[in-house]
Design a protein around this motif. Structure first.
Motif, PDB file in Angstrom:
ATOM      1  N   PHE A   1       6.879  77.829 -17.833  1.00 55.44           N
ATOM      2  CA  PHE A   1       7.802  77.834 -17.832  1.00 55.44           C
ATOM      3  C   PHE A   1       8.950  76.982 -17.178  1.00 55.44           C
ATOM      4  O   PHE A   1       8.765  77.667 -16.503  1.00 55.44           O
ATOM      5  N   ALA A   2      10.130  76.575 -17.299  1.00 60.12           N
ATOM      6  CA  ALA A   2      10.935  76.367 -17.065  1.00 60.12           C
ATOM      7  C   ALA A   2      12.973  76.148 -18.318  1.00 60.12           C
ATOM      8  O   ALA A   2      12.505  76.046 -18.505  1.00 60.12           O
ATOM      9  N   LEU A   3      13.771  76.052 -17.307  1.00 56.34           N
ATOM     10  CA  LEU A   3      15.425  76.722 -17.980  1.00 56.34           C
ATOM     11  C   LEU A   3      15.433  75.004 -16.992  1.00 56.34           C
ATOM     12  O   LEU A   3      15.455  74.723 -15.669  1.00 56.34           O
ATOM     13  N   GLU A   4      16.277  74.231 -18.049  1.00 51.65           N
ATOM     14  CA  GLU A   4      16.871  73.574 -17.703  1.00 51.65           C
ATOM     15  C   GLU A   4      18.509  72.967 -18.199  1.00 51.65           C
ATOM     16  O   GLU A   4      18.962  72.923 -19.421  1.00 51.65           O
ATOM     17  N   THR A   5      18.882  72.940 -17.861  1.00 53.38           N
ATOM     18  CA  THR A   5      20.811  72.562 -17.796  1.00 53.38           C
ATOM     19  C   THR A   5      21.313  71.432 -17.029  1.00 53.38           C
ATOM     20  O   THR A   5      20.959  70.394 -16.717  1.00 53.38           O
ATOM     21  N   SER A   6      22.141  70.509 -18.287  1.00 53.74           N
ATOM     22  CA  SER A   6      22.827  69.491 -18.157  1.00 53.74           C
ATOM     23  C   SER A   6      23.946  70.020 -17.713  1.00 53.74           C
ATOM     24  O   SER A   6      25.311  70.355 -18.335  1.00 53.74           O
TER      25      SER A   6
ATOM     26  N   THR B   1      33.162  49.119 -36.283  1.00 53.59           N
ATOM     27  CA  THR B   1      32.649  49.132 -34.981  1.00 53.59           C
ATOM     28  C   THR B   1      33.440  49.789 -33.489  1.00 53.59           C
ATOM     29  O   THR B   1      34.826  49.756 -33.777  1.00 53.59           O
ATOM     30  N   SER B   2      33.171  50.563 -33.311  1.00 57.19           N
ATOM     31  CA  SER B   2      33.643  50.799 -31.527  1.00 57.19           C
ATOM     32  C   SER B   2      32.429  51.098 -30.201  1.00 57.19           C
ATOM     33  O   SER B   2      31.216  50.966 -30.181  1.00 57.19           O
ATOM     34  N   PHE B   3      33.030  50.698 -29.801  1.00 57.28           N
ATOM     35  CA  PHE B   3      32.307  50.337 -27.954  1.00 57.28           C
ATOM     36  C   PHE B   3      33.144  51.527 -26.992  1.00 57.28           C
ATOM     37  O   PHE B   3      34.593  51.144 -26.809  1.00 57.28           O
ATOM     38  N   ASN B   4      32.531  52.141 -26.460  1.00 62.60           N
ATOM     39  CA  ASN B   4      33.373  53.188 -25.070  1.00 62.60           C
ATOM     40  C   ASN B   4      32.517  53.567 -23.803  1.00 62.60           C
ATOM     41  O   ASN B   4      30.801  53.762 -24.095  1.00 62.60           O
ATOM     42  N   PHE B   5      33.207  53.814 -23.409  1.00 63.11           N
ATOM     43  CA  PHE B   5      32.271  54.452 -22.473  1.00 63.11           C
ATOM     44  C   PHE B   5      32.857  56.129 -21.751  1.00 63.11           C
ATOM     45  O   PHE B   5      34.173  55.692 -21.997  1.00 63.11           O
ATOM     46  N   SER B   6      32.136  57.022 -21.860  1.00 64.16           N
ATOM     47  CA  SER B   6      32.638  58.255 -21.369  1.00 64.16           C
ATOM     48  C   SER B   6      32.273  58.821 -20.427  1.00 64.16           C
ATOM     49  O   SER B   6      30.744  58.516 -20.025  1.00 64.16           O
ATOM     50  N   SER B   7      32.574  59.510 -19.449  1.00 64.61           N
ATOM     51  CA  SER B   7      31.645  60.691 -18.733  1.00 64.61           C
ATOM     52  C   SER B   7      32.037  62.043 -18.814  1.00 64.61           C
ATOM     53  O   SER B   7      33.151  62.207 -18.719  1.00 64.61           O
ATOM     54  N   GLN B   8      31.210  63.351 -18.466  1.00 58.85           N
ATOM     55  CA  GLN B   8      31.551  64.580 -18.752  1.00 58.85           C
ATOM     56  C   GLN B   8      31.142  65.247 -17.774  1.00 58.85           C
ATOM     57  O   GLN B   8      30.063  65.176 -17.174  1.00 58.85           O
ATOM     58  N   GLY B   9      31.417  66.473 -17.746  1.00 64.09           N
ATOM     59  CA  GLY B   9      31.520  66.883 -16.295  1.00 64.09           C
ATOM     60  C   GLY B   9      30.523  68.591 -17.097  1.00 64.09           C
ATOM     61  O   GLY B   9      30.485  68.705 -18.405  1.00 64.09           O
ATOM     62  N   VAL B  10      30.316  69.784 -16.135  1.00 62.80           N
ATOM     63  CA  VAL B  10      29.474  70.922 -15.505  1.00 62.80           C
ATOM     64  C   VAL B  10      30.386  72.057 -17.263  1.00 62.80           C
ATOM     65  O   VAL B  10      29.981  72.397 -17.777  1.00 62.80           O
ATOM     66  N   ILE B  11      32.126  71.364 -17.460  1.00 60.74           N
ATOM     67  CA  ILE B  11      33.084  72.456 -18.112  1.00 60.74           C
ATOM     68  C   ILE B  11      32.650  72.414 -19.540  1.00 60.74           C
ATOM     69  O   ILE B  11      32.216  73.178 -20.303  1.00 60.74           O
ATOM     70  N   ASN B  12      32.206  70.916 -19.929  1.00 64.03           N
ATOM     71  CA  ASN B  12      32.242  70.494 -21.056  1.00 64.03           C
ATOM     72  C   ASN B  12      31.240  70.106 -22.237  1.00 64.03           C
ATOM     73  O   ASN B  12      31.384  68.928 -23.032  1.00 64.03           O
ATOM     74  N   ASN B  13      29.655  69.895 -21.078  1.00 59.11           N
ATOM     75  CA  ASN B  13      28.863  69.477 -21.215  1.00 59.11           C
ATOM     76  C   ASN B  13      27.989  70.242 -20.935  1.00 59.11           C
ATOM     77  O   ASN B  13      26.546  69.923 -20.217  1.00 59.11           O
ATOM     78  N   LEU B  14      27.862  71.962 -20.495  1.00 60.76           N
ATOM     79  CA  LEU B  14      26.439  72.687 -20.503  1.00 60.76           C
ATOM     80  C   LEU B  14      26.001  72.323 -22.203  1.00 60.76           C
ATOM     81  O   LEU B  14      26.062  72.863 -22.899  1.00 60.76           O
ATOM     82  N   GLY B  15      24.855  72.433 -21.897  1.00 63.52           N
ATOM     83  CA  GLY B  15      23.672  72.598 -22.620  1.00 63.52           C
ATOM     84  C   GLY B  15      22.250  72.647 -22.004  1.00 63.52           C
ATOM     85  O   GLY B  15      22.112  72.411 -20.430  1.00 63.52           O
ATOM     86  N   PHE B  16      21.619  73.401 -22.377  1.00 64.43           N
ATOM     87  CA  PHE B  16      19.905  73.864 -22.167  1.00 64.43           C
ATOM     88  C   PHE B  16      19.054  73.564 -22.994  1.00 64.43           C
ATOM     89  O   PHE B  16      19.072  73.458 -23.753  1.00 64.43           O
ATOM     90  N   LYS B  17      18.374  73.403 -21.859  1.00 61.79           N
ATOM     91  CA  LYS B  17      16.850  73.636 -22.677  1.00 61.79           C
ATOM     92  C   LYS B  17      15.499  74.302 -22.659  1.00 61.79           C
ATOM     93  O   LYS B  17      15.437  74.722 -21.056  1.00 61.79           O
ATOM     94  N   ILE B  18      14.286  74.175 -23.042  1.00 57.19           N
ATOM     95  CA  ILE B  18      13.350  75.494 -22.633  1.00 57.19           C
ATOM     96  C   ILE B  18      12.415  74.671 -22.589  1.00 57.19           C
ATOM     97  O   ILE B  18      11.857  73.675 -23.480  1.00 57.19           O
ATOM     98  N   TYR B  19      11.228  74.153 -21.598  1.00 54.88           N
ATOM     99  CA  TYR B  19      10.119  73.883 -21.373  1.00 54.88           C
ATOM    100  C   TYR B  19       8.850  74.667 -21.392  1.00 54.88           C
ATOM    101  O   TYR B  19       9.019  75.619 -20.756  1.00 54.88           O
ATOM    102  N   ILE B  20       7.927  74.442 -21.841  1.00 57.51           N
ATOM    103  CA  ILE B  20       6.651  74.832 -21.944  1.00 57.51           C
ATOM    104  C   ILE B  20       6.012  73.601 -21.027  1.00 57.51           C
ATOM    105  O   ILE B  20       5.673  72.903 -21.367  1.00 57.51           O
ATOM    106  N   LEU B  21       5.164  74.191 -19.765  1.00 57.22           N
ATOM    107  CA  LEU B  21       4.088  73.107 -19.147  1.00 57.22           C
ATOM    108  C   LEU B  21       2.935  74.184 -19.760  1.00 57.22           C
ATOM    109  O   LEU B  21       2.354  74.772 -19.860  1.00 57.22           O
ATOM    110  N   PHE B  22       2.257  72.795 -19.178  1.00 59.44           N
ATOM    111  CA  PHE B  22       0.466  72.422 -19.306  1.00 59.44           C
ATOM    112  C   PHE B  22      -0.108  71.542 -19.147  1.00 59.44           C
ATOM    113  O   PHE B  22       0.868  70.372 -18.473  1.00 59.44           O
TER     114      PHE B  22
END
Length: 211
Positions: A157-162, A190-211
């Motif tokens: 198992f692993a936990l990952e945050t962006s 139509t739209s075209f944009n460049f954006s960046s986000q940081g720890v405060i507004n882009n916190l997400g988690f994943k759970i990994y099952i490893l094998f």
């Protein structure tokens, strides 16, 4: 003495390298995000319910380097009393690459890039006093770089945050509308944009099952 030093060095190496960032490891990930909001007053009530699901597969093609594929599905519902309601569905996927950097024992930092596509469809329904129906279809393409922290909890198992991301996004939207007189209009954006986000507004988690 030399043998003991060798064993100690190997043990330290294993503890620093973590459990499963080695070549040939498979990683199955999943994520669920659900939220509900409700607001009410004397003459109004609004509700919003958002759900998103992610299923992914990754493969370590060499030590500390992983390629992956993620599939996503989202369903958002918004309503304002009996006056109107909106339902939005989205489907998408992305290809990604991540390189892992050891920090402390089984804690790693990572950096990588991805290419993504998302299709969205929305339908709006108004109340009977003004039977206006409108909706849109959207195609979104994105490429970006991102990074974060991964904790390899065990061999399985692993936990990952962006934490950080930067994206270039192109979006094309087609909106259709029918009013009370059955008058049909169609708009394209139509739209075209460049954006960046940081720890405060882009916190997400994943759970990994490893094998």
């Amino acid at each position: 003495m030399k043998k003991q030093l060798l064993v100690t060095a190997m043990a330290v190496g294993i503890s620093l390298c973590g459990f499963a960032q080695t070549k040939g490891t498979n990683a199955l990930s999943f994520g669920v995000n659900s939220s509900t909001n409700k607001s009410s007053g004397n003459n109004y009530e609004t509700k919003s319910k958002n759900n998103s699901f992610t299923l992914g597969y990754g493969f370590f093609f060499k030590d500390n380097d992983k390629i992956g594929l993620d599939l996503t599905y989202g369903l958002n519902k918004n309503s304002s009393g009996n006056a109107s309601s909106q339902e939005q569905k989205s489907y998408g996927g992305n290809l990604s690459y991540q390189h892992y950097f050891p920090l402390v024992k089984t804690l790693f930092a990572y950096a990588g890039g991805k290419a993504a596509y998302t299709y969205s469809k929305s339908d709006n329904l108004s109340d009977s006093s003004y039977p206006q129906v409108s909706g849109y279809k959207s195609n979104q393409y994105a490429i970006g770089a991102y990074g974060g922290i991964t904790w390899f909890v065990s061999k399985r198992f692993a936990l990952e945050t962006s934490l950080l991301s930067a994206d270039i996004v192109y979006n094309k939207t087609e909106q259709n509308e029918i009013n009370a007189n059955n008058y049909f209009t169609k708009n394209e954006y139509t739209s075209f944009n460049f954006s960046s986000q940081g720890v405060i507004n882009n916190l997400g988690f994943k759970i990994y099952i490893l094998f």
